[in-house]
Design a protein around this motif. Structure first.
Motif, mmCIF file in Angstrom:
data_model
loop_
_atom_site.group_PDB
_atom_site.id
_atom_site.type_symbol
_atom_site.label_atom_id
_atom_site.label_comp_id
_atom_site.label_asym_id
_atom_site.label_seq_id
_atom_site.Cartn_x
_atom_site.Cartn_y
_atom_site.Cartn_z
ATOM 1 N N ALA A 169 0.826 -1.208 0.000
ATOM 2 C CA ALA A 169 0.000 0.000 0.000
ATOM 3 C C ALA A 169 0.865 1.265 0.000
ATOM 4 N N THR B 87 2.598 1.742 -3.386
ATOM 5 C CA THR B 87 1.639 2.270 -4.351
ATOM 6 C C THR B 87 1.355 3.747 -4.081
ATOM 7 N N ARG B 88 1.170 4.062 -2.812
ATOM 8 C CA ARG B 88 0.829 5.442 -2.438
ATOM 9 C C ARG B 88 1.936 6.432 -2.825
#
Length: 140
Positions: free
Chosen positions: A113, A116-117
């Protein structure tokens, strides 16, 4: 300094939103797992085991709160107690294999996560953000 106060307001709002998302993510890992219980399990694993009093001191929680959370983790099969070799009256808390597996899965989900962020962030921005977070954590 209206600009500074506005920035502080934004920081407060964003950290509150971050905490809410973290609570939600913890419940997705296990339906009976709160952010507090997840954080306790993570700390115990990070330290290779520790006493409940150490957990209470680290998170600035009441010992009775830690006791309830530890009991919940035990019931879920994620944590076990062992006799403290240095003090037979004391107990060392350690994650079970199920607890370690849950943490490994959670860490992989978080890593994915965050990766990706931060896809559109430069390496310098990510490094600067990491340094600011570390600095903020030190001053607590």
């Amino acid at each position: 300094m209206p600009g500074r106060q506005s920035s502080i307001d934004t920081i407060q709002r964003e950290l509150t939103a971050f905490a809410r998302r973290a609570r939600h993510k913890a419940s997705q890992l296990h339906p009976d797992l709160s952010l507090v219980t997840y954080s306790i399990l993570d700390l115990i694993t990070e330290r290779g085991g520790c006493r409940a009093a150490d957990v209470a001191a680290h998170f600035m929680l009441d010992k009775s709160t830690v006791s309830r959370q530890v009991t919940a983790l035990e019931r879920l099969g994620l944590l076990r107690r062992e006799a403290d070799p240095d003090d037979q009256r004391g107990q060392i808390l350690r994650a079970t294999e199920a607890g370690l597996s849950l943490l490994r899965d959670a860490n992989e989900q978080r890593r994915t996560a965050f990766t990706t962020r931060f896809t559109d962030w430069s390496d310098e921005d990510v490094a600067r953000f990491a340094a600011y977070l570390a600095r903020y954590g030190e001053e607590g």
